[in-house]
Design a protein around this motif. Structure first.
Motif, mmCIF file in Angstrom:
data_model
loop_
_atom_site.group_PDB
_atom_site.id
_atom_site.type_symbol
_atom_site.label_atom_id
_atom_site.label_comp_id
_atom_site.label_asym_id
_atom_site.label_seq_id
_atom_site.Cartn_x
_atom_site.Cartn_y
_atom_site.Cartn_z
ATOM 1 N N THR A 152 71.702 -3.492 48.720
ATOM 2 C CA THR A 152 71.988 -3.889 47.347
ATOM 3 C C THR A 152 71.397 -2.871 46.381
ATOM 4 N N LEU A 153 72.231 -2.388 45.490
ATOM 5 C CA LEU A 153 71.818 -1.419 44.473
ATOM 6 C C LEU A 153 71.942 -2.087 43.108
ATOM 7 N N LYS A 154 70.912 -1.953 42.303
ATOM 8 C CA LYS A 154 70.894 -2.615 40.988
ATOM 9 C C LYS A 154 70.715 -1.603 39.868
ATOM 10 N N ARG A 155 71.205 -1.999 38.695
ATOM 11 C CA ARG A 155 71.067 -1.226 37.461
ATOM 12 C C ARG A 155 71.559 0.200 37.636
ATOM 13 N N LEU A 156 72.816 0.323 38.092
ATOM 14 C CA LEU A 156 73.412 1.641 38.280
ATOM 15 C C LEU A 156 73.716 2.272 36.921
ATOM 16 N N VAL A 157 73.462 3.554 36.831
ATOM 17 C CA VAL A 157 73.717 4.304 35.596
ATOM 18 C C VAL A 157 74.938 5.179 35.818
#
Length: 248
Positions: free
Chosen positions: A243-248
């Motif tokens: 899970t990857l969060k707060r992608l820019v």
């Protein structure tokens, strides 16, 4: 596997366990550098150089299997939480890992066996990795390995059990963006470089003009790999999710 026609195997030794890396490709070698000796003002004007050992460099590419995935992802991302291991035999493959891509990862020893040549690279670290998930292929992980110590001959004849567990496949992966499953995504590539600070990028491969388009802001992106075999208890133990969060 074969390197230049010779059989080769890789064994990784950590502070907790040692395990054989599943069938893979590798380019591990001694990282030699050159110490230049400049020419004198007077004389024939020729320059000379001395070979200087510089540790180890290269990479290991391996598919992820049920037995190797907890250890390989642990080495790739770095440790940022408690590793929970349920010791009962029936729950052998149940792990809970709280990981984040960190610049400093745990040191490990790597034994390279190329037929009649067996060497050990001590105090290695992972300075980058690439995780590739694609339909029609096994899920693969590339570890970029570095170390400051040159390799030495490995004097022991011990044999590590070969890893032969079921491989994760890109055909059995589901993708969710902000909690919604997307059927038109067919692959992702996660790349992390750890030289001078950690930089992580993710490439999402999708079918254009099919299904929902990706949102402009991605607060959470997750992909879950599932094994085909139903021999594992509750099947939950035959999965891993990133899970990857707060992608820019």
């Amino acid at each position: 596997m074969n390197v230049r026609g010779a059989d080769c195997s890789i064994v990784i030794k950590t502070a907790y366990r040692e395990f054989d890396v599943p069938y893979c490709e590798e380019t591990l070698r001694e990282a030699a550098s050159v110490l230049a000796l400049e020419a004198a003002i007077e004389g024939d004007g020729s320059c000379r150089a001395l070979r200087k050992a510089g540790g180890v460099t290269g990479c290991v590419v391996t598919p992820l299997t049920i037995g190797a995935v907890p250890h390989l992802l642990y080495l790739a991302f770095g440790f940022a939480g408690n590793l929970v291991f349920v010791s009962e035999t029936r729950n052998l493959y149940r792990y809970q890992l709280n990981l984040i891509a960190m610049e400093d990862t745990e040191a490990f020893d790597l034994v390279q066996d190329r037929g009649n040549e067996r060497r050990v690279f001590e105090a290695c670290r992972v300075n980058g990795f690439e995780l590739r998930v694609l339909r029609g292929e096994a899920v693969k992980l590339k570890l970029d390995v570095c170390g400051e110590r040159p390799p030495v001959v490995y004097p022991y004849a011990d044999i590590i059990d070969r890893e032969c567990g079921e491989r994760f496949s890109g055909d059995c992966v589901t993708y969710k963006v902000n909690g919604q499953e997307y059927k038109n995504i067919y692959g992702v590539t996660l790349v992390s470089k750890k030289d001078g600070g950690t930089k992580t990028e993710i490439w999402i491969k999708r079918v254009l003009n099919s299904g929902f388009d990706l949102p402009g802001v991605i607060d959470e992106f997750s992909f879950t790999a599932q094994l085909l075999s139903d021999a594992y208890e509750h099947r939950h133990f035959g999965t891993f999710r990133i899970t990857l969060k707060r992608l820019v």
